[in-house]
Design a protein around this motif. Structure first.
Motif, PDB file in Angstrom:
ATOM      1  N   UNK A 162      12.614  42.128   6.560  1.00  0.00           N
ATOM      2  CA  UNK A 162      11.344  42.824   6.315  1.00  0.00           C
ATOM      3  C   UNK A 162      10.968  42.754   4.852  1.00  0.00           C
ATOM      4  N   UNK A 163      11.988  42.562   4.001  1.00  0.00           N
ATOM      5  CA  UNK A 163      11.697  42.596   2.571  1.00  0.00           C
ATOM      6  C   UNK A 163      11.715  41.209   1.933  1.00  0.00           C
ATOM      7  N   UNK A 164      12.093  40.216   2.747  1.00  0.00           N
ATOM      8  CA  UNK A 164      12.176  38.852   2.231  1.00  0.00           C
ATOM      9  C   UNK A 164      10.849  38.433   1.578  1.00  0.00           C
ATOM     10  N   UNK A 215      16.465  52.520  11.147  1.00  0.00           N
ATOM     11  CA  UNK A 215      15.049  52.482  10.793  1.00  0.00           C
ATOM     12  C   UNK A 215      14.617  51.027  10.762  1.00  0.00           C
ATOM     13  N   UNK A 216      13.612  50.685  11.539  1.00  0.00           N
ATOM     14  CA  UNK A 216      13.207  49.279  11.546  1.00  0.00           C
ATOM     15  C   UNK A 216      11.959  49.080  10.694  1.00  0.00           C
ATOM     16  N   UNK A 217      11.593  50.087   9.943  1.00  0.00           N
ATOM     17  CA  UNK A 217      10.456  49.954   9.034  1.00  0.00           C
ATOM     18  C   UNK A 217       9.182  49.643   9.790  1.00  0.00           C
ATOM     19  N   UNK A 218       8.531  48.555   9.389  1.00  0.00           N
ATOM     20  CA  UNK A 218       7.257  48.224  10.029  1.00  0.00           C
ATOM     21  C   UNK A 218       7.439  47.324  11.246  1.00  0.00           C
ATOM     22  N   UNK A 246       7.076  35.066   3.417  1.00  0.00           N
ATOM     23  CA  UNK A 246       6.479  35.719   4.586  1.00  0.00           C
ATOM     24  C   UNK A 246       6.846  34.994   5.885  1.00  0.00           C
ATOM     25  N   UNK A 247       7.120  33.695   5.804  1.00  0.00           N
ATOM     26  CA  UNK A 247       7.446  32.974   7.041  1.00  0.00           C
ATOM     27  C   UNK A 247       8.822  33.376   7.609  1.00  0.00           C
ATOM     28  N   UNK A 248       9.616  34.068   6.802  1.00  0.00           N
ATOM     29  CA  UNK A 248      10.923  34.532   7.288  1.00  0.00           C
ATOM     30  C   UNK A 248      10.870  35.937   7.890  1.00  0.00           C
ATOM     31  N   UNK A 249       9.706  36.561   7.810  1.00  0.00           N
ATOM     32  CA  UNK A 249       9.624  37.955   8.280  1.00  0.00           C
ATOM     33  C   UNK A 249       9.819  38.076   9.790  1.00  0.00           C
ATOM     34  N   UNK A 250      10.403  39.227  10.161  1.00  0.00           N
ATOM     35  CA  UNK A 250      10.605  39.531  11.572  1.00  0.00           C
ATOM     36  C   UNK A 250       9.368  40.292  12.057  1.00  0.00           C
TER      37      UNK A 250
END
Ligand SMILES: Nc1nc2c(ncn2[C@@H]2O[C@H](COP(=O)(O)OP(=O)(O)OP(=O)(O)O)[C@@H](O)[C@H]2O)c(=O)[nH]1
Ligand SMILES: [Mg+2]
Length: 184
Positions: A119-121, A156-159, A124-128
């Motif tokens: 989520x913090x990478x 917590x899965x954040x967004x 952006x193409x690596x985002x879940x």
């Protein structure tokens, strides 16, 4: 329908934004979690409209040999870091985790770590984008285990949204029918 000018501009802005996001992140990234035999691969095959096995790539992007003879193949499939892609629909990329088998609670930390990193990478193409959590409801006295409750309470899965997929519901029908027939 004719939109008022400002609404039209807003719609156009959103469309362009969506186009740009798609350029940056061409594939929809899904983490699928579920214990052994929960029906994870079956769901993914259905989504990608295939009965073929997926291709699996390690984090360096090298394809893992999935032949029966290869003893690491089984492990490779459930390594959360590996990317799983079906040739029939390459717009999806999946990460597969067997989740919280009895006696393997360390998985919770692994999953937490993975979700956090993805989520913090910076790239952006690596985002879940989503987590699909498979819970088979056919033969379980307790379909949700203590370890799974911990996941829902602690992780917590954040967004990243979590969607629960109840699998094998058709088998529940069969069992109920059997029971009704026996009662007759
Ligand atoms: N009746 C029925 N069988 C299913 C369903 N989903 C999966 N199965 C069967 O259950 C078995 C396990 O399915 P998989 O999709 O391989 O399960 P998995 O979670 O990927 O298993 P692992 O990769 O070993 O952790 C297979 O024999 C499937 O055909 C379902 O919705 N209904
Ligand atoms: Mg599988």
């Amino acid at each position: 329908m004719l939109l008022p000018n400002t609404e039209f501009q807003e719609a156009e802005r959103q469309r362009r934004r969506a186009q740009n996001v798609r350029k940056l992140t061409p594939r929809f990234r899904v983490l699928i979690i579920g214990r052994a035999n929960a029906g994870k691969t079956t769901i993914l095959q259905r989504v990608c409209n295939t009965t073929d096995r997926p291709k699996i790539f390690n984090r360096e992007g090298h394809e893992i040999d999935l032949s029966e003879l290869n003893p690491t193949a089984q492990r490779g499939q459930h390594d959360i870091e590996n990317e799983m892609i079906f040739e029939s629909n390459t717009a999806f990329v999946f990460h597969d985790s067997r989740g919280f088998e009895a006696g393997r609670t360390f998985e919770l930390d692994k999953i937490k770590d993975f979700v956090q990193k993805r989520s913090t990478n910076k790239n952006i193409r690596d985002h879940l984008h989503v987590i699909w959590y498979c819970i088979p409801i056919n033969d379980e006295a307790r379909p949700i285990t203590r370890a799974e409750l911990n996941f829902f309470n602690e992780c917590g899965t954040g967004r990243v949204p979590v969607i629960i997929l109840f699998t094998k519901a058709d088998m529940l029908d069969a069992q109920t029918m059997e029971h009704l027939v026996l009662l007759e």
